[in-house]
Design a protein around this motif. Sequence first.
Motif, PDB file in Angstrom:
ATOM      1  N   SER A 142      41.657  42.195  47.101  1.00 30.79           N
ATOM      2  CA  SER A 142      41.555  40.808  46.645  1.00 30.79           C
ATOM      3  C   SER A 142      42.929  40.148  46.553  1.00 30.79           C
ATOM      4  O   SER A 142      43.097  39.160  45.850  1.00 30.79           O
ATOM      5  CB  SER A 142      40.867  40.749  45.272  1.00 30.79           C
ATOM      6  OG  SER A 142      41.646  41.428  44.295  1.00 30.79           O
ATOM      7  N   VAL A 143      43.906  40.695  47.289  1.00 34.59           N
ATOM      8  CA  VAL A 143      45.280  40.190  47.211  1.00 34.59           C
ATOM      9  C   VAL A 143      45.827  39.972  48.616  1.00 34.59           C
ATOM     10  O   VAL A 143      45.768  40.869  49.465  1.00 34.59           O
ATOM     11  CB  VAL A 143      46.191  41.185  46.456  1.00 34.59           C
ATOM     12  CG1 VAL A 143      47.621  40.641  46.374  1.00 34.59           C
ATOM     13  CG2 VAL A 143      45.659  41.464  45.056  1.00 34.59           C
ATOM     14  N   PRO A 284      43.664  44.248  38.521  1.00 33.22           N
ATOM     15  CA  PRO A 284      44.364  43.038  38.981  1.00 33.22           C
ATOM     16  C   PRO A 284      44.425  42.011  37.867  1.00 33.22           C
ATOM     17  O   PRO A 284      43.520  41.925  37.037  1.00 33.22           O
ATOM     18  CB  PRO A 284      43.483  42.543  40.141  1.00 33.22           C
ATOM     19  CG  PRO A 284      42.611  43.698  40.510  1.00 33.22           C
ATOM     20  CD  PRO A 284      42.426  44.499  39.267  1.00 33.22           C
ATOM     21  N   ARG A 291      45.160  35.082  45.735  1.00 23.68           N
ATOM     22  CA  ARG A 291      44.032  35.945  45.401  1.00 23.68           C
ATOM     23  C   ARG A 291      42.780  35.458  46.119  1.00 23.68           C
ATOM     24  O   ARG A 291      42.631  34.281  46.429  1.00 23.68           O
ATOM     25  CB  ARG A 291      43.783  35.941  43.889  1.00 23.68           C
ATOM     26  CG  ARG A 291      44.865  36.602  43.067  1.00 23.68           C
ATOM     27  CD  ARG A 291      44.911  38.102  43.256  1.00 23.68           C
ATOM     28  NE  ARG A 291      43.637  38.702  42.893  1.00 23.68           N
ATOM     29  CZ  ARG A 291      43.259  38.970  41.640  1.00 23.68           C
ATOM     30  NH1 ARG A 291      44.032  38.664  40.625  1.00 23.68           N
ATOM     31  NH2 ARG A 291      42.088  39.528  41.403  1.00 23.68           N
TER      32      ARG A 291
END
Length: 383
Positions: A142-143, A284, A291
């Motif tokens: 997710s980065v 996270p 993101r």
Amino acid sequence: MTAPPVATIPFFSPDLFEEDREALLHIVHAVGTGRDQKFILGERTARLERALAARIGAGDVVACSSGTSALTLVLAAMDVGPGDEVVVPAFGCAPLAATVIDAGARPVFADIDPVRLTVDPAAAEALITPRTRALLAAHMFSVMADMPAFRALADRRGVRLIEDSALAQGGRLRGRPAGRWGDAGLYSFVQVKTFGMPGEGGVVITDDVGLAADVRMLRNHGQDGVHRFVHHRIGHNSRFDEVMAAFQLYRLAGLDDRLARRAEICAYYSRRFAPLAERGLTAPPEGGDGRFPYVYTVLTDDRDALDAHLAAHGVTAHVYYPRPLPAQPAFAPYARPGGSWPNAESAARRTISLPLYPNLTDAQVEYIADTVCAFTDVRRGTR
């Protein structure tokens, strides 16, 4: 902890398209009985390409048969081949290395950033040689990767930049959408992606007019789309399905809502898990630039125990990439002798991903978070 769900919470949603069933059946019938009998690369595909290009402000979007195929087409369009090297992440999915090898080139594995879990620009720069044709930066979980650093590096060193944004649709970094930082980017539409569909598919994203034209030619056996059976290049069968194009056009209107629901779940997880860092579980941070809500992944030295605990309480987790790419039997022969990728090796040992899809209920999300927190409480009590 909240009461357990009635049934196991799966990692992959079994009813992701349930609400779209009637629309999908209608589309299949309409395409199948259409007067033109056009099942691939028709007007629906062209409309989807235009819609996606407009959505992210891209010069061109070219639909193809999968995210992996998109990467293959980009490498071919860039004339990457024997004698060339492509710097790739040491941690991630197999196509990052496999497509380079299939092109006849050599993947050069760079270690990852220990926080982002994406390829480290400094590690990549140290591996650039006169044979380096391209840098392949991939977003993870997710980065987004540090694309400003990679863009500057590629420009400074005179190499092509490929952005594997297959799973990052919906992500933005410094206001620029994922897929728009490289000389070419790509999305995957496989079921579990943020804009997934009940089939395989993907797109190439680029502002390079010549590159886009080459990709269009290469996806259809090297034909230019005007003169049939005139093959200008050795190409591929990587064409897009008209049923899926129509289905994606239908679902595009709801994409932002689905992304927002995913982001809401991510934010809830991060709030619940923030205090767990002192108990050995790193999550996270909530929100932040770069993101995107694809897969929610935490790091823990107790991964196997956490996985077993979740399973015992009806939650199915998933371990992505339990080996770094240089340690995979298929790719080890291409890894530099004596090479070391400590951050990739650590990530391969410690990552575990939790269920994240828009049709999770609030009760299910709360139960998943409760179950993770209960695990850290138990582990703290045994130490």
